[in-house]
Design a protein around this motif. Structure first.
Motif, PDB file in Angstrom:
ATOM      1  N   GLY A  67      -5.421  33.970 -15.670  1.00 41.69           N
ATOM      2  CA  GLY A  67      -6.522  34.726 -15.109  1.00 41.69           C
ATOM      3  C   GLY A  67      -7.892  34.321 -15.595  1.00 41.69           C
ATOM      4  N   PRO A  68      -8.937  34.732 -14.864  1.00 46.31           N
ATOM      5  CA  PRO A  68     -10.312  34.335 -15.171  1.00 46.31           C
ATOM      6  C   PRO A  68     -10.799  34.738 -16.561  1.00 46.31           C
ATOM      7  CG  PRO A  68     -10.170  35.279 -12.973  1.00 46.31           C
ATOM      8  CD  PRO A  68      -8.846  35.514 -13.617  1.00 46.31           C
ATOM      9  N   ALA A  69     -10.384  35.928 -17.042  1.00 45.35           N
ATOM     10  CA  ALA A  69     -10.839  36.362 -18.370  1.00 45.35           C
ATOM     11  C   ALA A  69     -10.344  35.411 -19.450  1.00 45.35           C
ATOM     12  CB  ALA A  69     -10.366  37.782 -18.656  1.00 45.35           C
ATOM     13  N   PHE A  70      -9.080  34.977 -19.331  1.00 45.35           N
ATOM     14  CA  PHE A  70      -8.535  34.020 -20.293  1.00 45.35           C
ATOM     15  C   PHE A  70      -9.275  32.693 -20.216  1.00 45.35           C
ATOM     16  CE2 PHE A  70      -5.820  30.330 -21.000  1.00 45.35           C
ATOM     17  CZ  PHE A  70      -5.412  30.533 -22.305  1.00 45.35           C
ATOM     18  N   HIS A  71      -9.555  32.220 -19.019  1.00 47.94           N
ATOM     19  CA  HIS A  71     -10.255  30.947 -18.869  1.00 47.94           C
ATOM     20  C   HIS A  71     -11.637  31.004 -19.506  1.00 47.94           C
ATOM     21  CE1 HIS A  71      -7.615  30.805 -15.022  1.00 47.94           C
ATOM     22  NE2 HIS A  71      -6.931  30.372 -16.075  1.00 47.94           N
ATOM     23  N   ALA A  72     -12.347  32.138 -19.361  1.00 45.86           N
ATOM     24  CA  ALA A  72     -13.665  32.291 -19.972  1.00 45.86           C
ATOM     25  C   ALA A  72     -13.569  32.301 -21.496  1.00 45.86           C
ATOM     26  CB  ALA A  72     -14.324  33.578 -19.471  1.00 45.86           C
ATOM     27  N   VAL A  73     -12.564  33.009 -22.018  1.00 44.41           N
ATOM     28  CA  VAL A  73     -12.368  33.048 -23.471  1.00 44.41           C
ATOM     29  C   VAL A  73     -12.070  31.660 -24.020  1.00 44.41           C
ATOM     30  CG1 VAL A  73     -10.717  33.790 -25.250  1.00 44.41           C
ATOM     31  CG2 VAL A  73     -11.720  35.471 -23.714  1.00 44.41           C
ATOM     32  N   ARG A  74     -11.238  30.898 -23.316  1.00 45.66           N
ATOM     33  CA  ARG A  74     -10.903  29.558 -23.797  1.00 45.66           C
ATOM     34  C   ARG A  74     -12.116  28.611 -23.727  1.00 45.66           C
ATOM     35  NH1 ARG A  74      -5.706  27.293 -24.538  1.00 45.66           N
ATOM     36  NH2 ARG A  74      -4.524  28.853 -25.697  1.00 45.66           N
ATOM     37  N   LEU A  75     -12.986  28.792 -22.742  1.00 53.65           N
ATOM     38  CA  LEU A  75     -14.234  28.019 -22.741  1.00 53.65           C
ATOM     39  C   LEU A  75     -14.989  28.271 -24.040  1.00 53.65           C
ATOM     40  CD1 LEU A  75     -15.811  28.420 -19.163  1.00 53.65           C
ATOM     41  CD2 LEU A  75     -15.131  26.279 -20.253  1.00 53.65           C
ATOM     42  N   TRP A  76     -15.115  29.542 -24.393  1.00 54.38           N
ATOM     43  CA  TRP A  76     -15.880  29.959 -25.571  1.00 54.38           C
ATOM     44  C   TRP A  76     -15.249  29.470 -26.869  1.00 54.38           C
ATOM     45  CZ3 TRP A  76     -20.189  31.411 -27.614  1.00 54.38           C
ATOM     46  CH2 TRP A  76     -20.253  32.242 -28.732  1.00 54.38           C
ATOM     47  N   THR A  77     -13.950  29.730 -27.038  1.00 58.93           N
ATOM     48  CA  THR A  77     -13.310  29.353 -28.299  1.00 58.93           C
ATOM     49  C   THR A  77     -13.244  27.832 -28.459  1.00 58.93           C
ATOM     50  OG1 THR A  77     -11.112  29.624 -27.272  1.00 58.93           O
ATOM     51  CG2 THR A  77     -12.000  31.493 -28.501  1.00 58.93           C
ATOM     52  N   ASN A  78     -13.173  27.106 -27.350  1.00 62.09           N
ATOM     53  CA  ASN A  78     -13.228  25.648 -27.419  1.00 62.09           C
ATOM     54  C   ASN A  78     -14.564  25.170 -27.981  1.00 62.09           C
ATOM     55  OD1 ASN A  78     -11.169  23.605 -26.477  1.00 62.09           O
ATOM     56  ND2 ASN A  78     -10.906  25.133 -24.873  1.00 62.09           N
ATOM     57  N   LEU A  79     -15.645  25.816 -27.574  1.00 61.62           N
ATOM     58  CA  LEU A  79     -16.969  25.356 -27.992  1.00 61.62           C
ATOM     59  C   LEU A  79     -17.292  25.694 -29.442  1.00 61.62           C
ATOM     60  CD1 LEU A  79     -19.197  26.176 -24.883  1.00 61.62           C
ATOM     61  CD2 LEU A  79     -18.212  23.964 -25.532  1.00 61.62           C
ATOM     62  N   ILE A  80     -16.767  26.827 -29.944  1.00 67.00           N
ATOM     63  CA  ILE A  80     -17.221  27.296 -31.259  1.00 67.00           C
ATOM     64  C   ILE A  80     -16.399  26.770 -32.426  1.00 67.00           C
ATOM     65  CG2 ILE A  80     -18.208  29.401 -30.260  1.00 67.00           C
ATOM     66  CD1 ILE A  80     -15.801  30.958 -31.377  1.00 67.00           C
ATOM     67  N   TRP A  81     -15.173  26.290 -32.192  1.00 66.55           N
ATOM     68  CA  TRP A  81     -14.302  26.046 -33.342  1.00 66.55           C
ATOM     69  C   TRP A  81     -14.773  24.886 -34.218  1.00 66.55           C
ATOM     70  CZ3 TRP A  81     -11.222  21.936 -34.856  1.00 66.55           C
ATOM     71  CH2 TRP A  81     -10.973  20.925 -33.920  1.00 66.55           C
ATOM     72  N   GLN A  82     -15.246  23.798 -33.629  1.00 67.26           N
ATOM     73  CA  GLN A  82     -15.641  22.649 -34.456  1.00 67.26           C
ATOM     74  C   GLN A  82     -16.909  22.919 -35.279  1.00 67.26           C
ATOM     75  OE1 GLN A  82     -13.927  18.532 -32.769  1.00 67.26           O
ATOM     76  NE2 GLN A  82     -15.515  19.380 -31.444  1.00 67.26           N
ATOM     77  N   PRO A  83     -17.990  23.453 -34.685  1.00 67.84           N
ATOM     78  CA  PRO A  83     -19.153  23.721 -35.521  1.00 67.84           C
ATOM     79  C   PRO A  83     -18.879  24.762 -36.606  1.00 67.84           C
ATOM     80  CG  PRO A  83     -19.492  24.578 -33.296  1.00 67.84           C
ATOM     81  CD  PRO A  83     -18.268  23.712 -33.251  1.00 67.84           C
ATOM     82  N   ALA A  84     -18.005  25.751 -36.321  1.00 65.91           N
ATOM     83  CA  ALA A  84     -17.661  26.739 -37.345  1.00 65.91           C
ATOM     84  C   ALA A  84     -16.945  26.072 -38.515  1.00 65.91           C
ATOM     85  CB  ALA A  84     -16.799  27.844 -36.740  1.00 65.91           C
ATOM     86  N   TYR A  85     -15.945  25.254 -38.223  1.00 66.89           N
ATOM     87  CA  TYR A  85     -15.247  24.518 -39.273  1.00 66.89           C
ATOM     88  C   TYR A  85     -16.222  23.659 -40.083  1.00 66.89           C
ATOM     89  CZ  TYR A  85     -10.119  24.943 -39.036  1.00 66.89           C
ATOM     90  OH  TYR A  85      -8.809  25.368 -39.158  1.00 66.89           O
ATOM     91  N   LEU A  86     -17.076  22.926 -39.380  1.00 69.56           N
ATOM     92  CA  LEU A  86     -17.947  21.986 -40.079  1.00 69.56           C
ATOM     93  C   LEU A  86     -18.954  22.711 -40.962  1.00 69.56           C
ATOM     94  CD1 LEU A  86     -18.221  18.914 -40.251  1.00 69.56           C
ATOM     95  CD2 LEU A  86     -20.087  19.059 -38.596  1.00 69.56           C
ATOM     96  N   ALA A  87     -19.455  23.857 -40.517  1.00 65.44           N
ATOM     97  CA  ALA A  87     -20.409  24.610 -41.333  1.00 65.44           C
ATOM     98  C   ALA A  87     -19.746  25.117 -42.612  1.00 65.44           C
ATOM     99  CB  ALA A  87     -20.981  25.773 -40.532  1.00 65.44           C
ATOM    100  N   VAL A  88     -18.520  25.619 -42.503  1.00 69.23           N
ATOM    101  CA  VAL A  88     -17.805  26.115 -43.686  1.00 69.23           C
ATOM    102  C   VAL A  88     -17.484  24.965 -44.640  1.00 69.23           C
ATOM    103  CG1 VAL A  88     -15.610  27.123 -44.458  1.00 69.23           C
ATOM    104  CG2 VAL A  88     -16.899  28.187 -42.589  1.00 69.23           C
ATOM    105  N   ILE A  89     -17.023  23.859 -44.099  1.00 73.26           N
ATOM    106  CA  ILE A  89     -16.714  22.692 -44.937  1.00 73.26           C
ATOM    107  C   ILE A  89     -17.979  22.173 -45.602  1.00 73.26           C
ATOM    108  CG2 ILE A  89     -15.984  20.267 -44.846  1.00 73.26           C
ATOM    109  CD1 ILE A  89     -13.973  21.199 -42.634  1.00 73.26           C
TER     110      ILE A  89
END
Length: 260
Positions: A67-89
């Motif tokens: 469904g569309p809600a899942f697709h929107a969430v996956r767009l978001w989580t795809n974009l945020i995971w790498q910069p979040a990891y890199l900032a913490v590291i």
């Protein structure tokens, strides 16, 4: 002649190379390289309509029933995971914070996987100052990302914020697993600083649980839902807030023990 990054030419180049290497070593999966965005890559604030439309279409084609809600969430989580990891590291393992304004990301099928970081001077200082700088940059970056996601698919700010909080809390658990010399209270303090700096206080928390032998462990108490159950309705994430609280604690505790 194009500038080569095979060998560091100044301190900014060397620091960027060290950070990228530290991220790869700490995770085993982060694939970074120094330099500006390549054609077709995602960079917050850039011309991202095509790449987001392609990623959205790939998600919809791969998971049509979710469904569309899942697709929107996956767009978001795809974009945020790498910069979040890199900032913490950068703050906790590398000891300096880069400038994320030139940070760019690569799409591989239904995933954002791979990044580039423009070499430059990095901020040094006390850990609390690095966390504040990282949170400030992540806040601006993710605000721009959310606007761009909403130009492609509707995602309300509250669930987006909670999913970002989930990511940061999970990263604090991850950090504690790699820095076993740090007391639980120290990791909790780091977590509070990151959430405060991102304006996410109250959108999730770390929970201390007692395991066998009197061992104390940290797990995540989430408020956000990633909607992954729409792919596998019979299986919820270990930290999913939709399940019975006792089951959530038991599943996360078992996972934490497996990491020891």
């Amino acid at each position: 002649m194009a500038r080569s990054f095979l060998f560091a030419q100044d301190q900014g180049d060397a620091a960027t190379t060290r950070l990228i290497a530290a991220a790869a070593q700490a995770t085993g999966f982060m694939k970074g390289e120094p330099g500006a965005a390549r054609p077709g890559w995602y960079r917050a604030g850039g011309e991202n309509g095509a790449i987001l439309a392609e990623l959205h279409a790939a998600l919809a084609a791969t998971y049509p029933a979710a469904g569309p809600a899942f697709h929107a969430v996956r767009l978001w989580t795809n974009l945020i995971w790498q910069p979040a990891y890199l900032a913490v590291i950068a703050a906790h393992l590398h000891g300096a914070m880069p400038d994320f304004s030139g940070f760019s990301q690569h799409r591989r099928g239904v995933y954002i996987d791979g990044y580039r970081l423009v070499p430059g001077a990095q901020t040094k200082g006390p850990l609390e100052a690095l966390i504040a700088d990282g949170a400030r940059q992540l806040s601006a970056l993710t605000m721009a990302m959310l606007d761009e996601v909403n130009a492609e698919a509707r995602l309300r700010p509250l669930p987006a914020r909670r999913l970002l909080a989930d990511r940061m809390l999970s990263l604090m658990v991850w950090l504690g697993q790699r820095r076993r010399d740090l007391p639980i209270e120290t990791i909790q303090g780091f977590s509070a600083l990151w959430l405060e700096g991102l304006g996410l206080t109250g959108q999730g928390d770390l929970q201390v649980v007692a395991a066998e032998g009197g061992r104390r462990l940290l797990i995540v108490r989430r408020k956000g839902c990633c909607l992954d159950y729409r792919i596998t309705p019979d299986r919820l994430c270990a930290s999913c807030p939709k399940q019975d609280d006792g089951l959530r604690v038991a599943r996360q505790t078992a996972n934490a023990l497996a990491e020891l």
